[in-house]
Design a protein around this motif. Structure first.
Motif, PDB file in Angstrom:
ATOM      1  N   ARG A 153       0.854  -1.185   0.000  1.00  0.00           N
ATOM      2  CA  ARG A 153       0.000   0.000   0.000  1.00  0.00           C
ATOM      3  C   ARG A 153       0.891   1.237   0.000  1.00  0.00           C
ATOM      4  NH1 ARG A 153      -5.344   0.458   1.477  1.00  0.00           N
ATOM      5  NH2 ARG A 153      -5.273  -1.568   2.497  1.00  0.00           N
ATOM      6  N   THR A 154       0.567   2.197  -0.840  1.00  0.00           N
ATOM      7  CA  THR A 154       1.373   3.418  -0.911  1.00  0.00           C
ATOM      8  C   THR A 154       1.217   4.237   0.368  1.00  0.00           C
ATOM      9  OG1 THR A 154      -0.431   4.618  -2.010  1.00  0.00           O
ATOM     10  CG2 THR A 154       1.177   3.505  -3.417  1.00  0.00           C
ATOM     11  N   ALA A 155       2.217   5.075   0.620  1.00  0.00           N
ATOM     12  CA  ALA A 155       2.217   5.847   1.861  1.00  0.00           C
ATOM     13  C   ALA A 155       1.090   6.863   1.910  1.00  0.00           C
ATOM     14  CB  ALA A 155       3.562   6.556   2.026  1.00  0.00           C
ATOM     15  N   GLY A 156       0.644   7.329   0.759  1.00  0.00           N
ATOM     16  CA  GLY A 156      -0.444   8.308   0.706  1.00  0.00           C
ATOM     17  C   GLY A 156      -1.554   7.833  -0.206  1.00  0.00           C
ATOM     18  N   ALA A 157      -2.755   8.290   0.043  1.00  0.00           N
ATOM     19  CA  ALA A 157      -3.923   7.961  -0.795  1.00  0.00           C
ATOM     20  C   ALA A 157      -4.983   9.020  -0.513  1.00  0.00           C
ATOM     21  CB  ALA A 157      -4.449   6.562  -0.502  1.00  0.00           C
ATOM     22  N   THR A 212      -7.441   3.748  -2.425  1.00  0.00           N
ATOM     23  CA  THR A 212      -6.818   3.229  -1.205  1.00  0.00           C
ATOM     24  C   THR A 212      -5.301   3.142  -1.296  1.00  0.00           C
ATOM     25  OG1 THR A 212      -7.019   0.927  -1.955  1.00  0.00           O
ATOM     26  CG2 THR A 212      -8.881   1.868  -0.746  1.00  0.00           C
ATOM     27  N   GLY A 213      -4.732   3.196  -2.513  1.00  0.00           N
ATOM     28  CA  GLY A 213      -3.289   3.062  -2.684  1.00  0.00           C
ATOM     29  C   GLY A 213      -2.807   1.626  -2.657  1.00  0.00           C
ATOM     30  N   LEU A 214      -3.710   0.633  -2.724  1.00  0.00           N
ATOM     31  CA  LEU A 214      -3.326  -0.779  -2.706  1.00  0.00           C
ATOM     32  C   LEU A 214      -2.816  -1.189  -4.081  1.00  0.00           C
ATOM     33  CD1 LEU A 214      -3.211  -3.461  -1.121  1.00  0.00           C
ATOM     34  CD2 LEU A 214      -5.527  -3.924  -1.988  1.00  0.00           C
ATOM     35  N   VAL A 215      -1.616  -1.822  -4.124  1.00  0.00           N
ATOM     36  CA  VAL A 215      -0.988  -2.241  -5.366  1.00  0.00           C
ATOM     37  C   VAL A 215      -0.784  -3.752  -5.326  1.00  0.00           C
ATOM     38  CG1 VAL A 215       0.991  -1.967  -6.918  1.00  0.00           C
ATOM     39  CG2 VAL A 215       0.194  -0.025  -5.541  1.00  0.00           C
ATOM     40  N   VAL A 216      -1.196  -4.454  -6.364  1.00  0.00           N
ATOM     41  CA  VAL A 216      -1.006  -5.902  -6.493  1.00  0.00           C
ATOM     42  C   VAL A 216      -0.333  -6.164  -7.840  1.00  0.00           C
ATOM     43  CG1 VAL A 216      -2.099  -8.163  -6.551  1.00  0.00           C
ATOM     44  CG2 VAL A 216      -3.049  -6.370  -5.089  1.00  0.00           C
ATOM     45  N   ILE A 217       0.821  -6.876  -7.809  1.00  0.00           N
ATOM     46  CA  ILE A 217       1.583  -7.140  -9.035  1.00  0.00           C
ATOM     47  C   ILE A 217       1.923  -8.621  -9.098  1.00  0.00           C
ATOM     48  CG2 ILE A 217       3.648  -6.597 -10.380  1.00  0.00           C
ATOM     49  CD1 ILE A 217       3.854  -3.987  -8.780  1.00  0.00           C
TER      50      ILE A 217
END
Length: 707
Positions: free
Chosen positions: A333-337, A380-385
């Motif tokens: 999750r990114t630090a900001g959203a 939300t800044g959630l990243v899935v790779i």
């Protein structure tokens, strides 16, 4: 740590791509203001200031100069004699594909020493993925086919490279050849192992094998001993410096762990690059080369000149790992959203040292090399790779510690009520409010176009849909075709060009082909439900299907019944420029007869404005508007009808018969007008940031019913 790495190659390969005469090669270079030389000894070796080897038939020179120059010192100068190739012979050799077997060739023709060149193809393994038996997956192996060249060394031996293993022999007098051109090699192996506490990890290592021929024949070329020789001279740029940081280890290097020193200059790695003059404040330096983490090879393009090849490389820090534990998937999750759409960039390094860059589009999808799939939720800044293809095939996994990202996130600050002109206490923190409200009139519209390359009289254009709200025809020059030149049938959804047809606009200006026919359909209804996510429910069903992506929902502002009028007329003896709806000072003796000759207005020309007809003499006057300024001049003997440039109709009309006598300079007739449409303000908000469009525009439309 004090370990020492090795500088194993300075000069690299200098290819002149000609057959070279043995004993003719001389290589010179300058560094530190002094010239240095390597000389061919006739047996394929270079001696003098350093060392090197020569492949006479391939025209390849391998040099290891001492002292070594830097690229900034200029070029190597190479002088040599070459065979002209006028007596060159080509043939084919049948290969014995049995493991370990030699292939024979007997042309019964003399061959010049150093001129023999045999070209063949071999197959090798490049990577092997070995799974645990419990995984149920079959091992996978990647292969590569390469073309290799076998040459003679001038002494009757056949080799793939100078100093390499002897793969066969050649008899120069008869041309008889015996050859097994296959060599052993090392390839990468990834082994899946079990962890003590459950789960698996990947261990990287190497294994050896012997090449196989990929065909059944090879091509051979040689030069007749009588072929003429010519003296040549050429230059080649000085290449970068190659250093093996891990000459005794097959382990992978952990990215961003390397620090080494050459002659007092410190170098370190940063995500695959080698930098010097590193600053702990900015965490940056000057990029001078690159590193391959899988084999520990560093290539420097900028290094100390005049350095002997025996100069040690002091390895200050270098972390290697046996179990890389590469990642097939990253979730973070990114630090900001929330994030700005399309702003996310992800960087990583795979276990083979390749740099991977992923970018997000405005829908949140991540694209780039070495990726199966990826998505970012901008709210939300959630990243899935998913980095690999699920089976660790052609997409190597990445080193988790190298995964980094950059993105633009939004931060919401409280609004200043004095600045925005309203109390922002009840606004949500992110500033988002519904654009539509319950009960609003919503217009759903869609405009499509059809291009007509050559219009013909009587031609019918079928729109493929019915009940058009508006149709217009535009030429390539931007002029609109006059409505008289076509007939619409909105029930059928067709347009028929006139017969005869004249391509002119309403003012008889030419309309050039090709023509574009635009048609708009629309529905209007009340909003019965409005969601912050953008969903709108209407009180009526839509009359037809609307295509996604180019359909617009617009809010209609209702004003009720509207019509133009002139009112509040009065006379003032002198006017100081103050716009007042009441008389200031004395009235005039002369009057305009408003009863018999009222001020005339039309819905098309009138606007909401306060007007002053101020006399400049006893018969002449000027027309002044509070907003539009001076728009006309006139006199009492002529009807007054100043033109509204926006519509082509007069703002108002004052008949000459209404003017009485006795007017003097300064007398003023004051009155107000209202237009046939309600005035409205357009507020334009520009978000801070770099301009992305050179031109910007918007359009408004008056809608109404005449009763």
């Amino acid at each position: 740590m004090g370990n020492v790495a090795s500088i194993y190659e300075y000069g690299s390969v200098q290819a002149v791509k000609r057959n070279l005469a043995a004993g003719s090669v001389v290589v010179t270079w300058n560094t530190g203001g002094q010239q240095y030389t390597l000389t061919d000894d006739g047996a394929g070796n270079l001696t003098g200031d350093g060392s090197g080897t020569i492949s006479y038939s391939k025209g390849l020179i391998f040099i290891n100069p001492n002292p070594a120059p830097a690229p900034s010192d200029g070029d190597y100068t190479i002088e040599y004699e070459d065979w002209q190739g006028t007596n060159k012979v080509s043939d084919s050799i049948s290969l014995n594909t049995s493991a370990g077997a030699d292939s024979s060739y007997a042309p019964s023709a003399a061959m010049r020493e150093g001129s023999v060149e045999i070209t063949l193809s071999v197959t090798r393994k490049t990577k092997e993925w070995r799974y645990l038996a419990s995984s149920g997956k079959a091992d996978r192996t990647e292969y590569t086919t390469e073309q290799v060249v076998v040459t003679d060394d001038g002494a009757g031996n056949l080799r793939r490279q100078k100093g390499g293993p002897i793969l066969g022999t050649v008899n120069y007098a008869t041309g008889a050849i015996s050859l097994n051109g296959r060599q052993s090699y090392t390839y990468k192996v990834y082994q899946e192992d079990s962890r003590l506490n459950g789960g698996t990890f990947w261990d990287s290592g190497t294994d050896t094998a012997t090449e196989a021929y990929s065909g059944t024949s090879a091509t051979i070329e040689w030069t007749d001993p009588a072929d003429p020789v010519a003296v040549q001279s050429t230059t080649r740029p000085i290449p970068g410096l190659t250093i093996d940081l891990t000459p005794t280890s097959s382990r992978n290097i952990v990215p961003n762990s390397v620090i080494f020193e050459i002659n007092g200059t410190e170098y370190r790695d940063q995500d695959g690059a080698i930098v010097k003059d590193w600053s702990p404040i900015t965490d940056t330096g000057t990029a001078v080369g690159s590193i391959d983490y899988s084999n520990g090879l560093v290539t420097l393009e900028d290094y100390p000149a005049n350095t002997p090849t025996s100069t040690p490389v002091t390895l200050i820090a270098c972390l290697t790992t046996l179990d890389q534990a590469p990642a097939n998937r990253s979730i973070f999750r990114t630090a900001g959203a929330p994030l700005r759409e399309g702003s996310l960039i992800v960087n990583a390094t795979d276990i083979e040292g390749n740099q991977v860059t992923l970018t997000a589009d405005t829908s949140g999808n991540l694209t780039g090399a070495n990726i199966k799939s990826g998505f970012v939720d901008t709210q939300t800044g959630l990243v899935v790779i998913e980095w690999g293809d699920g089976t660790l095939g052609t997409m190597p996994p990445v080193v988790p510690s190298t995964v980094r990202y950059s993105a633009v996130s939004y931060t919401y600050l409280p609004l200043d009520a004095d600045l925005v002109g309203l109390d922002a206490t009840r606004l949500p923190s992110d500033g988002r409010v519904p654009q539509f409200n319950l009960g609003d009139v919503v217009v759903v519209s869609n405009t499509q176009s059809t291009q007509i390359q050559t219009a013909t009289a009587g031609q019918v254009v079928d729109f493929g849909r019915v009940n058009q709200a508006e149709v217009w025809v535009e030429g390539a020059n931007g002029n609109r075709l006059a409505p008289a030149q076509y007939t619409l049938d909105t029930d059928a959804g067709t347009l028929a060009f006139a017969d005869p047809l004249s391509l002119v606009d309403a003012e008889a200006n030419a309309v050039t082909e090709p023509l574009t026919v635009y048609n708009r359909v629309e529905d209007m209804g009340l909003a019965t439900d409005v969601q912050i996510g953008g969903q709108i429910s209407l009180n009526i069903p839509l009359s037809q299907d609307y295509t996604a992506g180019d359909t617009i929902a617009s809010a209609a502002v209702l004003y009720g019944d509207l019509r133009a009028r002139a009112y509040n007329a009065f006379h003032q003896k002198s006017w100081s420029g103050t716009w007042s709806d009441d008389l200031i000072g004395d009235s005039t003796t002369a009057k305009y007869n408003l009863v018999s000759n009222p001020i005339e207005v039309t819905n098309q020309g009138a606007i909401k404005e306060r007007w002053a007809i101020r006399f400049t003499s006893s018969t002449s006057f000027e027309v002044i508007g509070e907003s539009v300024g001076v728009v006309a001049t006139g006199n009492i003997s002529t009807d007054l009808a100043p033109t509204n440039a926006a519509t082509g109709a007069p703002y108002f009309t004052i008949r000459s018969a209404g003017w009485g006598s006795g007017w003097v300079s300064g007398n003023t007739l004051r009155f107000n007008t209202d237009g046939g449409q309600a005035p409205f303000w357009v507020a334009r908000t520009i978000v801070a940031g770099r301009a992305t469009e050179q031109e910007d525009q918007f359009a408004s439309q008056n809608r109404g019913d005449a009763d």
